[in-house]
Scaffold this active site. Structure first.
Site, PDB file in Angstrom:
ATOM      1  CB  SER A 150      -0.796   0.111   0.983  1.00  0.00           C
ATOM      2  OG  SER A 150      -0.524  -0.096   2.320  1.00  0.00           O
ATOM      3  CG  HIS A 190      -0.823  -5.342   2.050  1.00  0.00           C
ATOM      4  ND1 HIS A 190      -0.101  -5.123   2.988  1.00  0.00           N
ATOM      5  CD2 HIS A 190      -0.755  -3.938   1.501  1.00  0.00           C
ATOM      6  CE1 HIS A 190       0.162  -3.957   3.497  1.00  0.00           C
ATOM      7  NE2 HIS A 190      -0.310  -3.037   2.296  1.00  0.00           N
ATOM      8  CG  HIS A 249       6.185  -9.226   7.671  1.00  0.00           C
ATOM      9  ND1 HIS A 249       7.065  -8.110   7.377  1.00  0.00           N
ATOM     10  CD2 HIS A 249       5.215  -8.088   7.878  1.00  0.00           C
ATOM     11  CE1 HIS A 249       6.563  -6.881   6.873  1.00  0.00           C
ATOM     12  NE2 HIS A 249       5.510  -7.082   7.225  1.00  0.00           N
ATOM     13  NE  ARG A 295       2.758  -3.937  12.193  1.00  0.00           N
ATOM     14  CZ  ARG A 295       2.501  -3.949  10.883  1.00  0.00           C
ATOM     15  NH1 ARG A 295       1.979  -2.949  10.359  1.00  0.00           N
ATOM     16  NH2 ARG A 295       2.893  -4.967  10.478  1.00  0.00           N
ATOM     17  CG  ASP A 334      -2.977  -8.255   8.968  1.00  0.00           C
ATOM     18  OD1 ASP A 334      -3.550  -7.083   9.212  1.00  0.00           O
ATOM     19  OD2 ASP A 334      -2.392  -8.323   7.834  1.00  0.00           O
TER      20      ASP A 334
HETATM   21  N1  CMX Z   1       1.458 -19.807   5.649  1.00  0.00           N
HETATM   22  C1  CMX Z   1       1.888 -20.871   4.690  1.00  0.00           C
HETATM   23  N2  CMX Z   1       2.911 -20.410   3.940  1.00  0.00           N
HETATM   24  C2  CMX Z   1       3.531 -19.357   4.000  1.00  0.00           C
HETATM   25  C3  CMX Z   1       3.146 -18.353   5.228  1.00  0.00           C
HETATM   26  C4  CMX Z   1       2.333 -18.572   5.955  1.00  0.00           C
HETATM   27  N3  CMX Z   1       1.748 -17.627   7.003  1.00  0.00           N
HETATM   28  N4  CMX Z   1       4.224 -17.485   5.063  1.00  0.00           N
HETATM   29  C5  CMX Z   1       4.838 -17.610   3.864  1.00  0.00           C
HETATM   30  N5  CMX Z   1       4.573 -19.021   3.289  1.00  0.00           N
HETATM   31  C6  CMX Z   1       5.249 -19.506   2.304  1.00  0.00           C
HETATM   32  C7  CMX Z   1       5.249 -18.712   0.924  1.00  0.00           C
HETATM   33  O1  CMX Z   1       3.908 -18.794   0.612  1.00  0.00           O
HETATM   34  C8  CMX Z   1       6.479 -19.024   0.094  1.00  0.00           C
HETATM   35  O2  CMX Z   1       5.635 -20.317  -0.392  1.00  0.00           O
HETATM   36  P1  CMX Z   1       6.334 -20.578  -2.062  1.00  0.00           P
HETATM   37  O3  CMX Z   1       7.977 -20.856  -1.803  1.00  0.00           O
HETATM   38  O4  CMX Z   1       5.682 -22.150  -2.106  1.00  0.00           O
HETATM   39  O5  CMX Z   1       5.797 -19.646  -2.854  1.00  0.00           O
HETATM   40  C9  CMX Z   1       7.438 -19.435   1.080  1.00  0.00           C
HETATM   41  O6  CMX Z   1       6.680 -19.521   2.365  1.00  0.00           O
HETATM   42  C10 CMX Z   1       8.373 -18.465   1.390  1.00  0.00           C
HETATM   43  O7  CMX Z   1       7.783 -17.048   1.786  1.00  0.00           O
HETATM   44  P2  CMX Z   1       8.473 -15.796   2.584  1.00  0.00           P
HETATM   45  O8  CMX Z   1       9.717 -15.684   1.868  1.00  0.00           O
HETATM   46  O9  CMX Z   1       8.643 -16.491   4.103  1.00  0.00           O
HETATM   47  O10 CMX Z   1       7.383 -14.947   2.595  1.00  0.00           O
HETATM   48  P3  CMX Z   1       7.274 -13.706   1.699  1.00  0.00           P
HETATM   49  O11 CMX Z   1       7.911 -12.408   1.923  1.00  0.00           O
HETATM   50  O12 CMX Z   1       7.097 -14.207   0.120  1.00  0.00           O
HETATM   51  O13 CMX Z   1       5.545 -13.271   2.015  1.00  0.00           O
HETATM   52  C11 CMX Z   1       3.714 -13.104   3.424  1.00  0.00           C
HETATM   53  C12 CMX Z   1       5.327 -12.726   3.030  1.00  0.00           C
HETATM   54  C13 CMX Z   1       3.168 -12.050   4.462  1.00  0.00           C
HETATM   55  C14 CMX Z   1       3.057 -12.575   2.029  1.00  0.00           C
HETATM   56  C15 CMX Z   1       3.457 -14.429   3.658  1.00  0.00           C
HETATM   57  O14 CMX Z   1       4.282 -14.487   4.938  1.00  0.00           O
HETATM   58  C16 CMX Z   1       2.218 -14.833   3.920  1.00  0.00           C
HETATM   59  O15 CMX Z   1       1.648 -15.083   2.942  1.00  0.00           O
HETATM   60  N6  CMX Z   1       1.694 -14.600   5.196  1.00  0.00           N
HETATM   61  C17 CMX Z   1      -0.032 -15.092   5.169  1.00  0.00           C
HETATM   62  C18 CMX Z   1      -0.603 -13.590   4.835  1.00  0.00           C
HETATM   63  C19 CMX Z   1      -0.454 -12.580   5.844  1.00  0.00           C
HETATM   64  O16 CMX Z   1      -0.589 -12.760   6.913  1.00  0.00           O
HETATM   65  N7  CMX Z   1      -0.465 -11.438   5.290  1.00  0.00           N
HETATM   66  C20 CMX Z   1      -0.218  -9.993   5.975  1.00  0.00           C
HETATM   67  C21 CMX Z   1       1.005  -9.666   6.045  1.00  0.00           C
HETATM   68  C22 CMX Z   1       0.848  -8.203   7.040  1.00  0.00           C
HETATM   69  C23 CMX Z   1       0.338  -7.105   6.084  1.00  0.00           C
HETATM   70  O17 CMX Z   1       0.834  -6.726   5.026  1.00  0.00           O
HETATM   71  O18 CMX Z   1      -0.634  -6.721   6.654  1.00  0.00           O
END
Ligand code: CMX
Length: 438
Positions: A241, A271, A317, A326, A372
């Site tokens: 964002s 996000h 994250h 937070r 979140d």
């Molecule tokens: N559950 C399952 N798998 C997860 C995970 C979770 N909570 N967090 C990361 N992973 C997976 C990724 O999808 C990725 O998988 P692939 O290799 O198959 O594509 C792998 O682990 C590596 O990811 P990463 O490098 O640890 O994390 P990223 O920087 O790519 O992504 C985030 C970060 C937040 C998108 C991810 O941790 C996620 O999807 N979390 C769940 C959704 C969430 O809570 N988002 C809110 C974030 C805060 C905000 O912006 O408000």
């Protein structure tokens, strides 16, 4: 002869596997300061943005102009006798880099109060949408409808000198911040409360008046809203964002256009939408298991979620590598006001159970909860249970940070954003040329 769709996937599947292998074999090949792997990593860790309002440390969490979340809670002005910071004060801090006095906050409140009248066509635009439209879509469209009032767009058309850009930007930013709670409350009451709206109480602070217009007048809920709107405001510049606001704003799109774009990014489940997904996930778990799942049952459900190729919302994250401060601030609030709440206790049990399981996958870089993971349970405690609305609350708060940043973009005259992109063909040729030379 397949359809275009069939042809696409016939190409995409093998190429996706080939690229994965290519990155595995050549990920460390340097491309200037960066590597082949970096091109496929969503620009993580690449320093390419300037954002003055806050800075994120992977282990310590966010600092707003140098102040951590606990420091903000202690030092930002509060209402007399209050316990939580006033988000208007955080806007002052982010914009000027100085801690405001209570009088400074009162001045902002007065300023925004005078700007808070939302043009009628904004509500009419929202009303034109089906009632089932997701609140974030309604929010984005409401923001776009406010754009008709943009002082920046008008000044640009009238030939403003670039050194003065900051001035109409400031007017748009303040109008937008003043009006957002009104638009958000309108969407909430329209969607969930039979279109029965509540007149504002302008004498209240920004957050409390918002809570009031939503229909939640408990003093504790006012406190929650002040905390909520403070801690969600900013997370340095690279999150979707904030980055979107900056990117779209870099084309000299006005604050409304830039912020609406940002909200479309916040509405993504990786996000901001994660705050609704957390509650949806917990409710689905309870439907399957029962209202009070044990830690073992929660662990099984997490394994099942991962097995089904889904994310565990609220965990992980892109930058943070420890529990999000937070999350901790919200947990502290919950320990003070609702320690026995059933849903809050499920959130705390997930916090005990999830990290080792996520860590055990060997691929998730941060197994800890983000902001979140906790926010929805706090809102539900006070009866705000329409979880599809939660991301709108995040959006109202996020406006404070990204609009303060946009002011600096304009004041510093930051240029249009245009990173370099390359093709897979280019990468392959470059890697081959480097190997041949070595
Ligand atoms: N559950 C399952 N798998 C997860 C995970 C979770 N909570 N967090 C990361 N992973 C997976 C990724 O999808 C990725 O998988 P692939 O290799 O198959 O594509 C792998 O682990 C590596 O990811 P990463 O490098 O640890 O994390 P990223 O920087 O790519 O992504 C985030 C970060 C937040 C998108 C991810 O941790 C996620 O999807 N979390 C769940 C959704 C969430 O809570 N988002 C809110 C974030 C805060 C905000 O912006 O408000």
């Amino acid at each position: 002869m397949g359809t275009l769709k069939e042809k696409f996937i016939e190409k995409a599947l093998p190429l996706s596997a080939e690229i994965r292998q290519f990155v595995k074999e050549n990920g460390q090949v340097p491309l200037g300061e960066f590597t082949v792997e970096d091109v496929y990593a969503g620009q993580k860790g690449i320093i390419g943005l300037l954002t003055e309002t806050s800075l994120l440390d992977a282990n310590e969490g966010i600092r707003f102009r140098g102040y951590s979340i606990p420091e903000l809670r202690a030092k930002l002005p509060k209402v007399p006798g209050g316990t939580e910071p006033l988000p208007e004060g955080l806007f002052y801090l982010m914009l000027l880099g100085e801690m405001p006095t209570y009088d400074d906050v009162l001045e902002i409140q007065e300023n925004w109060r005078n700007r808070s009248e939302v043009p009628a066509h904004v509500y009419a635009s929202i009303d034109a949408l089906p009632i089932t439209t997701h609140p974030m879509t309604q929010f984005s469209i409401g923001i776009m409808a406010m754009q008709t009032d943009s002082k920046f767009a008008k000044a640009y058309r009238d030939g403003i000198n670039k050194k003065d850009y900051w001035d109409p930007t400031y007017e748009d930013v303040c109008n937008l911040l003043a009006r957002l709670p009104y638009v958000a409350a309108y969407i909430y009451r329209r969607t969930y409360k039979d279109n029965v709206h509540i007149a504002p109480k302008p004498e209240l602070d920004w957050a409390a008046n918002f809570a009031h217009m939503l229909g939640y007048d408990q003093v504790e809920f006012y406190k929650l809203m002040r905390l909520y709107l403070t801690i969600h405001a900013d997370h340095e510049g690279g999150n979707v964002s904030a980055h979107t606001t900056h990117l779209v704003g870099s084309a000299l799109s006005d604050p409304y256009l830039s912020f609406a774009a940002a909200m479309n990014g916040l509405a993504g489940p990786l996000h901001g939408l994660a705050n609704q997904e957390v509650i949806r996930w917990i409710f689905e778990m309870r439907n399957e298991i029962g209202n009070a799942p044990s830690k073992e049952q929660i662990a099984d459900y997490i394994h099942q979620t991962l097995k089904n190729g889904k994310v565990v919302p609220g965990y992980g994250h892109a930058v943070l590598r420890k529990t999000d401060p937070r999350f901790l601030a919200q947990q502290e609030f919950a320990k003070t006001y609702m320690a026995d709440d059933e849903l809050v206790n499920i959130v705390w049990n997930i916090y005990e159970v999830a990290p080792p399981i996520l860590e055990g996958t060997g691929k998730i870089k941060n197994p800890w909860p983000n902001v979140d993971a906790h926010s929805g349970a706090l809102l539900l405690h006070y009866g705000l249970n329409e979880y599809d609305f939660f991301t709108v609350l995040f959006g109202v708060s996020r406006a404070l940070g990204v609009m303060a940043s946009l002011m600096w973009d304009r004041a510093l005259g930051l240029p249009i954003e245009r990173p370099k992109s390359v093709t897979y063909e280019w990468l392959k040729n470059t890697v081959e040329a480097k190997k041949a030379k070595a």
